[in-house]
Design a protein around this motif. Structure first.
Motif, mmCIF file in Angstrom:
data_model
loop_
_atom_site.group_PDB
_atom_site.id
_atom_site.type_symbol
_atom_site.label_atom_id
_atom_site.label_comp_id
_atom_site.label_asym_id
_atom_site.label_seq_id
_atom_site.Cartn_x
_atom_site.Cartn_y
_atom_site.Cartn_z
ATOM 1 N N ALA A 146 -47.859 26.874 12.753
ATOM 2 C CA ALA A 146 -48.731 27.365 13.816
ATOM 3 C C ALA A 146 -49.839 26.345 14.007
ATOM 4 O O ALA A 146 -50.123 25.545 13.124
ATOM 5 N N ASP A 147 -50.479 26.400 15.173
ATOM 6 C CA ASP A 147 -51.606 25.485 15.414
ATOM 7 C C ASP A 147 -52.737 25.772 14.431
ATOM 8 O O ASP A 147 -53.366 24.879 13.897
ATOM 9 N N ILE A 148 -52.990 27.076 14.277
ATOM 10 C CA ILE A 148 -54.145 27.504 13.495
ATOM 11 C C ILE A 148 -53.663 28.305 12.290
ATOM 12 O O ILE A 148 -53.105 29.393 12.447
ATOM 13 N N GLY A 169 -56.955 19.877 16.259
ATOM 14 C CA GLY A 169 -56.243 18.657 15.907
ATOM 15 C C GLY A 169 -54.967 19.001 15.168
ATOM 16 O O GLY A 169 -54.715 20.166 14.887
ATOM 17 N N GLY A 171 -52.195 19.060 11.910
ATOM 18 C CA GLY A 171 -52.326 19.364 10.487
ATOM 19 C C GLY A 171 -53.383 20.411 10.233
ATOM 20 O O GLY A 171 -53.365 21.492 10.821
ATOM 21 N N ILE A 172 -54.363 20.057 9.406
ATOM 22 C CA ILE A 172 -55.408 21.013 9.022
ATOM 23 C C ILE A 172 -56.345 21.330 10.201
ATOM 24 O O ILE A 172 -57.106 22.302 10.169
ATOM 25 N N GLY A 173 -56.259 20.551 11.272
ATOM 26 C CA GLY A 173 -57.081 20.782 12.473
ATOM 27 C C GLY A 173 -56.920 22.210 12.966
ATOM 28 O O GLY A 173 -55.807 22.733 13.019
ATOM 29 N N ASP A 196 -57.577 24.865 11.485
ATOM 30 C CA ASP A 196 -57.356 25.869 10.432
ATOM 31 C C ASP A 196 -58.664 26.541 10.036
ATOM 32 O O ASP A 196 -59.744 25.959 10.163
HETATM 33 CA CA LIG Z 1 -53.657 23.349 12.139
#
Ligand SMILES: [Ca+2]
Ligand SMILES: [Ca+2]
Ligand SMILES: [Ca+2]
Ligand SMILES: [Zn+2]
Ligand SMILES: [Zn+2]
Length: 467
Positions: free
Chosen positions: A156-158, A187, A189-191, A193
């Motif tokens: 997922a994006d977030i 962003g 990856g971790i973007g 989150d």
């Molecule tokens: Ca993310």
């Protein structure tokens, strides 16, 4: 180290911070200085000097950062680690910096974003967490042309999770209180989150920390918003959700998200109210009371505190002082007999102790004062420190309560025009101060001088707020 601590010491009021001989802040008896420095490093990008050279001139960097923090929080910009500043620093808050701006380019290009809850709370049921997050996303979806979908599996994006202490992103959580959550700007990856501190007592009510406002705040970061110094904004960094707070985006939040993602095509939604401006010529007040040396002006969810020795007057939420008091109150006064503040809304009233806590057993009904059941609310109330008499203003009438005797005085109510010649009703707010009485009626203020029983000045309501 010596020069740094010398520099700091000169800034501090010894009575507030140091009673013991000078020593490094890390070892200071009360730890206030250490707390302040850690706070400024974390949230205001403060870089403590290693102390090799003593600063001879110019503004001390610590003091400058402290003033910056005080400005952001609407405190007196004393540059000193004073009790108010320490209190603000001790408030639970978001883990992100107050001075770093994400920049407008950090935003999602998709209009439909996906989120996944990868690790649930150990303090709250999964069903409740899911509901809270759905509601939190909904708020942003109502303000901007964005859609949010929860995914169970796959990426997922977030990605949202509840974590303990160190959780491998370089920003460990700190146990109960302090930092509640943090998030990453948009962003890969971790973007985007979002991490919540799993050691907080998360709730969906007034106890512990309510997950909803914190989620809305963190999701704002996940969408690319930075911190706002508007205390009415959900993007204000400190937790200030009270028992009666209504979950909402502020005018500023909505404006900011629309600037990033544009208007919703189908949104005739009216914008939320703006945080009031103390210099608005149309400004009126809900209530005004004395509070020891200060005057406190109430408006909607907000207060202004006017202290005789403070130059700056900044707006804060009522809940930043009294978490259990609702917004849009009717009237307030200071009871100097009991060293407390009483706040009225409808037929209920709350008594707050100097500790800022509401007294046990409140709210209570205004019938305690001897009002008949026909009195449903109070327009304004006024108390006199010397006589311990309290005047209640209801419509065109004035009721006088004797605080020492604990009862309404005989012969009341009387017409306001009789007791207070020249004062029109209804009255919005009233306060006695320095031998005079000030009545607030819409954007106007009438100064009344009791010995001569007449109005001696007509002023705009907001002159106290130094406009
Ligand atoms: Ca993310
Ligand atoms: Ca924490
Ligand atoms: Ca009022
Ligand atoms: Zn934040
Ligand atoms: Zn984290």
């Amino acid at each position: 180290m010596w020069s740094l601590w010398f520099g700091l010491f000169t800034l501090l009021q010894p009575a507030v911070v140091f009673t013991a001989p000078l020593r490094p802040a890390g070892l200071s008896r009360d730890g206030h200085l250490e707390l302040a420095e850690v706070y400024l490093v974390k949230f205001y990008n403060h870089k403590p000097e290693n102390g090799r050279r003593r600063r001879t001139a110019g503004l001390d960097p610590f003091q400058a950062k402290l003033r910056e923090m005080q400005h952001f929080f609407g405190l007196e910009e004393s540059g000193e680690v004073d009790p108010q500043t320490i209190r603000a620093m001790r408030r639970a808050r978001c883990g992100l910096s107050d001075v770093e701006r994400f920049g407008k380019t950090m935003r999602w290009t998709n209009k439909t974003l996906t989120y996944k809850i990868s690790k649930f709370s150990s303090k709250m049921s999964s069903a409740r967490v899911k509901t809270a997050f759905r509601q939190a996303w909904q708020l942003w979806a109502q303000a901007a042309p964005l859609k949010f979908r929860r995914k169970r599996r796959s990426d997922a994006d977030i990605v949202i999770s509840f974590n303990n202490k160190d959780h491998n992103d370089g920003s460990p959580f700190d146990g109960e209180g302090g930092i509640l959550a943090h998030a990453f700007s948009p962003g890969p990856g971790i973007g985007g989150d979002v991490h919540f501190d799993d050691e907080e007592t998360w709730t969906t009510n007034g106890s512990g920390y309510n997950l909803l406002p914190v989620a809305v705040h963190e999701f704002g970061h996940a969408l690319g918003l930075s911190h706002s110094s508007d205390p009415g904004a959900i993007m204000f960094p400190a937790y200030n959700f009270g028992l009666h707070s209504v979950l909402q985006l502020s005018y500023q939040d909505v404006k900011d998200i629309k600037e990033m993602y544009g208007e919703r095509s189908t949104s005739p939604d009216r914008l939320p109210p703006k945080t009031p401006d103390r210099c608005d010529p149309d400004l009126s007040f809900d209530a005004v009371t004395g509070m020891q040396q200060e005057l406190v002006f109430f408006k909607d969810r907000f207060i202004w505190r006017v202290h005789p020795s403070f130059d700056e007057i900044r707006i804060t939420l009522i809940t930043s002082l009294w978490t259990e008091i609702p917004a849009d109150i009717d009237a307030a006064y200071e009871n100097t007999n009991k060293n407390s503040i009483l706040v009225f809304k409808g037929s209920q009233y709350w008594e707050m102790l100097s500790s800022l806590k509401v007294k046990e057993g409140f709210p209570r009904n205004i019938s305690d004062f001897g009002f008949p059941s026909s009195v449903k609310s109070i327009d304004a109330v006024l108390s006199f420190r010397e006589t311990h008499l309290t005047d209640f203003f209801i419509g065109g009438e004035c009721w006088r309560f004797n605080e020492d005797a604990g009862q309404m005085m005989e012969g009341f109510p009387k017409p306001i025009a009789h007791e207070w010649p020249g004062i029109k009703s209804p009255v919005d707010a009233a306060v006695a101060h320095d031998g005079r009485v000030y009545f607030f009626i819409g954007p106007q203020q009438l100064e009344f001088t009791p010995p001569i029983r007449r109005v001696t000045q007509r002023l705009p309501a907001n002159t106290w707020l130094r406009c």
